[in-house]
Design an enzyme around this catalytic site. Sequence first.
Site, PDB file in Angstrom:
ATOM      1  N   THR A   1       0.825  -1.215   0.000  1.00 58.97           N
ATOM      2  CA  THR A   1       0.000   0.000   0.000  1.00 58.97           C
ATOM      3  C   THR A   1       0.859   1.265   0.000  1.00 58.97           C
ATOM      4  OG1 THR A   1      -1.432   1.284   1.459  1.00 58.97           O
ATOM      5  CG2 THR A   1      -0.094  -0.344   2.522  1.00 58.97           C
ATOM      6  N   ASP A   2       0.283   2.361  -0.477  1.00 58.52           N
ATOM      7  CA  ASP A   2       1.003   3.650  -0.416  1.00 58.52           C
ATOM      8  C   ASP A   2       1.049   4.186   1.014  1.00 58.52           C
ATOM      9  OD1 ASP A   2      -1.685   4.341  -0.129  1.00 58.52           O
ATOM     10  OD2 ASP A   2      -1.657   5.918  -1.659  1.00 58.52           O
ATOM     11  N   GLU A   3       0.264   3.573   1.926  1.00 57.21           N
ATOM     12  CA  GLU A   3       0.200   4.104   3.290  1.00 57.21           C
ATOM     13  C   GLU A   3       1.533   3.934   4.035  1.00 57.21           C
ATOM     14  OE1 GLU A   3      -3.499   3.346   5.334  1.00 57.21           O
ATOM     15  OE2 GLU A   3      -4.562   3.133   3.440  1.00 57.21           O
TER      16      GLU A   3
ATOM     17  N   TYR B   1      -1.778  -0.497  10.919  1.00 54.21           N
ATOM     18  CA  TYR B   1      -1.898  -1.165   9.612  1.00 54.21           C
ATOM     19  C   TYR B   1      -0.690  -0.845   8.739  1.00 54.21           C
ATOM     20  CZ  TYR B   1      -3.260  -1.679   4.691  1.00 54.21           C
ATOM     21  OH  TYR B   1      -3.270  -1.984   3.341  1.00 54.21           O
TER      22      TYR B   1
ATOM     23  N   LYS C   1       2.351  -3.265   7.279  1.00 56.25           N
ATOM     24  CA  LYS C   1       2.636  -3.448   5.850  1.00 56.25           C
ATOM     25  C   LYS C   1       4.065  -3.007   5.541  1.00 56.25           C
ATOM     26  CE  LYS C   1       0.232  -4.623   2.908  1.00 56.25           C
ATOM     27  NZ  LYS C   1      -0.117  -5.982   2.370  1.00 56.25           N
TER      28      LYS C   1
HETATM   29  P1  NAD Z   1      -9.465  -7.560   2.158  1.00 55.16           P
HETATM   30  O1  NAD Z   1      -9.473  -7.284   3.615  1.00 55.16           O
HETATM   31  O2  NAD Z   1     -10.695  -7.300   1.351  1.00 55.16           O
HETATM   32  O3  NAD Z   1      -9.082  -9.104   1.904  1.00 55.16           O
HETATM   33  C1  NAD Z   1      -8.066  -9.751   2.593  1.00 55.16           C
HETATM   34  C2  NAD Z   1      -8.188 -11.241   2.325  1.00 55.16           C
HETATM   35  O4  NAD Z   1      -7.121 -11.905   3.028  1.00 55.16           O
HETATM   36  C3  NAD Z   1      -9.498 -11.846   2.817  1.00 55.16           C
HETATM   37  O5  NAD Z   1     -10.019 -12.739   1.858  1.00 55.16           O
HETATM   38  C4  NAD Z   1      -9.098 -12.607   4.079  1.00 55.16           C
HETATM   39  O6  NAD Z   1      -9.910 -13.740   4.338  1.00 55.16           O
HETATM   40  C5  NAD Z   1      -7.667 -13.000   3.752  1.00 55.16           C
HETATM   41  N1  NAD Z   1      -6.843 -13.196   4.950  1.00 55.16           N
HETATM   42  C6  NAD Z   1      -6.719 -12.353   6.012  1.00 55.16           C
HETATM   43  N2  NAD Z   1      -5.896 -12.895   6.926  1.00 55.16           N
HETATM   44  C7  NAD Z   1      -5.472 -14.087   6.425  1.00 55.16           C
HETATM   45  C8  NAD Z   1      -4.595 -15.088   6.898  1.00 55.16           C
HETATM   46  N3  NAD Z   1      -3.983 -14.986   8.076  1.00 55.16           N
HETATM   47  N4  NAD Z   1      -4.371 -16.178   6.114  1.00 55.16           N
HETATM   48  C9  NAD Z   1      -4.998 -16.296   4.913  1.00 55.16           C
HETATM   49  N5  NAD Z   1      -5.851 -15.382   4.434  1.00 55.16           N
HETATM   50  C10 NAD Z   1      -6.083 -14.284   5.175  1.00 55.16           C
HETATM   51  O7  NAD Z   1      -8.217  -6.753   1.600  1.00 55.16           O
HETATM   52  P2  NAD Z   1      -8.024  -6.004   0.203  1.00 55.16           P
HETATM   53  O8  NAD Z   1      -8.551  -4.639   0.335  1.00 55.16           O
HETATM   54  O9  NAD Z   1      -8.479  -6.885  -0.895  1.00 55.16           O
HETATM   55  O10 NAD Z   1      -6.430  -5.889   0.169  1.00 55.16           O
HETATM   56  C11 NAD Z   1      -5.635  -6.925  -0.388  1.00 55.16           C
HETATM   57  C12 NAD Z   1      -4.176  -6.529  -0.303  1.00 55.16           C
HETATM   58  O11 NAD Z   1      -3.969  -5.306  -1.014  1.00 55.16           O
HETATM   59  C13 NAD Z   1      -3.688  -6.283   1.120  1.00 55.16           C
HETATM   60  O12 NAD Z   1      -2.388  -6.795   1.234  1.00 55.16           O
HETATM   61  C14 NAD Z   1      -3.707  -4.774   1.259  1.00 55.16           C
HETATM   62  O13 NAD Z   1      -2.734  -4.347   2.181  1.00 55.16           O
HETATM   63  C15 NAD Z   1      -3.360  -4.350  -0.160  1.00 55.16           C
HETATM   64  N6  NAD Z   1      -3.865  -3.030  -0.566  1.00 55.16           N
HETATM   65  C16 NAD Z   1      -5.208  -2.736  -0.409  1.00 55.16           C
HETATM   66  C17 NAD Z   1      -5.665  -1.490  -0.858  1.00 55.16           C
HETATM   67  C18 NAD Z   1      -7.145  -1.129  -0.754  1.00 55.16           C
HETATM   68  O14 NAD Z   1      -7.508   0.009  -1.066  1.00 55.16           O
HETATM   69  N7  NAD Z   1      -8.022  -2.031  -0.363  1.00 55.16           N
HETATM   70  C19 NAD Z   1      -4.783  -0.558  -1.427  1.00 55.16           C
HETATM   71  C20 NAD Z   1      -3.442  -0.918  -1.559  1.00 55.16           C
HETATM   72  C21 NAD Z   1      -2.997  -2.153  -1.137  1.00 55.16           C
HETATM   73  P1  TYD Z   2     -10.811   3.943   4.318  1.00 53.14           P
HETATM   74  O1  TYD Z   2     -11.750   3.512   3.239  1.00 53.14           O
HETATM   75  O2  TYD Z   2     -10.905   3.296   5.658  1.00 53.14           O
HETATM   76  O3  TYD Z   2      -9.346   3.796   3.712  1.00 53.14           O
HETATM   77  P2  TYD Z   2      -7.909   4.311   4.313  1.00 53.14           P
HETATM   78  O4  TYD Z   2      -8.100   4.754   5.701  1.00 53.14           O
HETATM   79  O5  TYD Z   2      -7.070   3.077   4.221  1.00 53.14           O
HETATM   80  O6  TYD Z   2      -7.477   5.400   3.392  1.00 53.14           O
HETATM   81  O7  TYD Z   2     -10.982   5.497   4.532  1.00 53.14           O
HETATM   82  C1  TYD Z   2     -10.834   6.433   3.463  1.00 53.14           C
HETATM   83  C2  TYD Z   2     -10.944   7.835   4.026  1.00 53.14           C
HETATM   84  O8  TYD Z   2     -12.267   8.029   4.526  1.00 53.14           O
HETATM   85  C3  TYD Z   2     -10.026   8.081   5.204  1.00 53.14           C
HETATM   86  O9  TYD Z   2      -9.546   9.426   5.151  1.00 53.14           O
HETATM   87  C4  TYD Z   2     -10.918   7.904   6.419  1.00 53.14           C
HETATM   88  C5  TYD Z   2     -12.264   8.363   5.917  1.00 53.14           C
HETATM   89  N1  TYD Z   2     -13.436   7.680   6.519  1.00 53.14           N
HETATM   90  C6  TYD Z   2     -14.474   8.440   7.093  1.00 53.14           C
HETATM   91  O10 TYD Z   2     -14.438   9.684   7.092  1.00 53.14           O
HETATM   92  N2  TYD Z   2     -15.529   7.775   7.645  1.00 53.14           N
HETATM   93  C7  TYD Z   2     -15.604   6.416   7.668  1.00 53.14           C
HETATM   94  O11 TYD Z   2     -16.589   5.844   8.207  1.00 53.14           O
HETATM   95  C8  TYD Z   2     -14.541   5.653   7.072  1.00 53.14           C
HETATM   96  C9  TYD Z   2     -14.571   4.144   7.068  1.00 53.14           C
HETATM   97  C10 TYD Z   2     -13.477   6.327   6.498  1.00 53.14           C
END
Ligand code: NAD
Ligand code: TYD
Length: 348
Positions: free
Chosen positions: A131-133, A156, A160
């Site tokens: 992630t970019d975070e 988080y 990561k």
């Molecule tokens: P998500 O929470 O929707 O899915 C995570 C999946 O991992 C789920 O299916 C869960 O069952 C599985 N999982 C969790 N713990 C596990 C374990 N111990 N063993 C096996 N499986 C396990 O997450 P996402 O949003 O799809 O993100 C996927 C990846 O992409 C993550 O690594 C996250 O850090 C990265 N990422 C997400 C975003 C975003 O905006 N969602 C952005 C950048 C990077």
């Molecule tokens: P989120 O979807 O949780 O992603 P991330 O925190 O990983 O960027 O949140 C996106 C943005 O929205 C973040 O600035 C937090 C804000 N947010 C709210 O204002 N209210 C909410 O209920 C949630 C879940 C997020």
Amino acid sequence: MKHILITGGAGFIGSHVVRLFVNNYSDYHILNLDALTYAGNLENLKDVEGQPNYTFIKGNICDEDLVKELFSTYRIDGVIHLAAESHVDRSITDPLSFVKTNVYGTLNLLEAAKDSWKGNFEEKLFYHISTDEVYGSLGKEGFFIETTAYDPNSPYSASKASSDHFVRAYHNTYGLPIVVSNCSNNYGSHQFPEKLIPLFINNISNNKPLPVYGKGQNVRDWLYVEDHAKAIDIIFHKGITGDTYNIGGFNEWKNIDLIKVLIKVVDRLLGREEGASEKLITYVKDRAGHDFRYAIDASKLKNELGWEPSLQFEEGIEKTVKWYLENKDWVNNVTSGEYQKYYKEMYE
Ligand code: NAD
Ligand code: TYD
């Protein structure tokens, strides 16, 4: 035939990646290892379930014996590692589970890959999705690039960042072929409705309050999930071993402005008066340690590997809102734990 292990394939991004790989690469055997936590849902993958090049394995990436066994049974050639605890708010209340899965789980996969590949790294790759975070928070100006120093703020992002460092350490120390990508916020279908976009679509349609953290001034860079999956495909096949690629949408939005767009689209699709749901906006206490702004400069990926986001934000949001409005059963099932029943019926 190559055997590719995708972890976290039942989650939001993972399910889009699994679908893309199963459908586009009939010469790959795709193994999806997922623990099916609250965020993992096999309903996301109903359409690929019967495909001959797809196998689902329920299991935890922290399980040493299971992961070792998978590497030896299937002679894994490549790993695309997405499994993680992914929600910042949960990491604030339960940081330990983030360290377990995101740090220890990643290390367990790295160990299994190292031990199984035994220095024979030809045609092997461990691709870590991040992630970019990890870069921390930006002020009003500037962008994250691949060389930006890590400065994570939430449990988080700290977990990561740690996993990214371990992946690179295995490359530097043992020569493990790795690649890492750091992506901005994703949106699209099948995202668990705790993250901003699906939560707010759901709440607007159900006339529930919209909890805006702080003053809603924080900025995120949004990318349509299928564009992320396409970037992962390109990096997996063409990325330089040992390298890092930033992936982003070139699409920054202040939270409150994005929320107003969501309100507009949901109200229109539900035949409500324009702006009718703005009354649902409720400013609440800010998130602890809330990063102000994320913005990715994805020009390395564009210039070196030719990837760019294909979908305009307006189109992506329209598709996403429609998907959640048309799939209320999915939303109800994932939030009530009903989808676990689906797993039991299918697999037990
Ligand atoms: P998500 O929470 O929707 O899915 C995570 C999946 O991992 C789920 O299916 C869960 O069952 C599985 N999982 C969790 N713990 C596990 C374990 N111990 N063993 C096996 N499986 C396990 O997450 P996402 O949003 O799809 O993100 C996927 C990846 O992409 C993550 O690594 C996250 O850090 C990265 N990422 C997400 C975003 C975003 O905006 N969602 C952005 C950048 C990077
Ligand atoms: P989120 O979807 O949780 O992603 P991330 O925190 O990983 O960027 O949140 C996106 C943005 O929205 C973040 O600035 C937090 C804000 N947010 C709210 O204002 N209210 C909410 O209920 C949630 C879940 C997020």
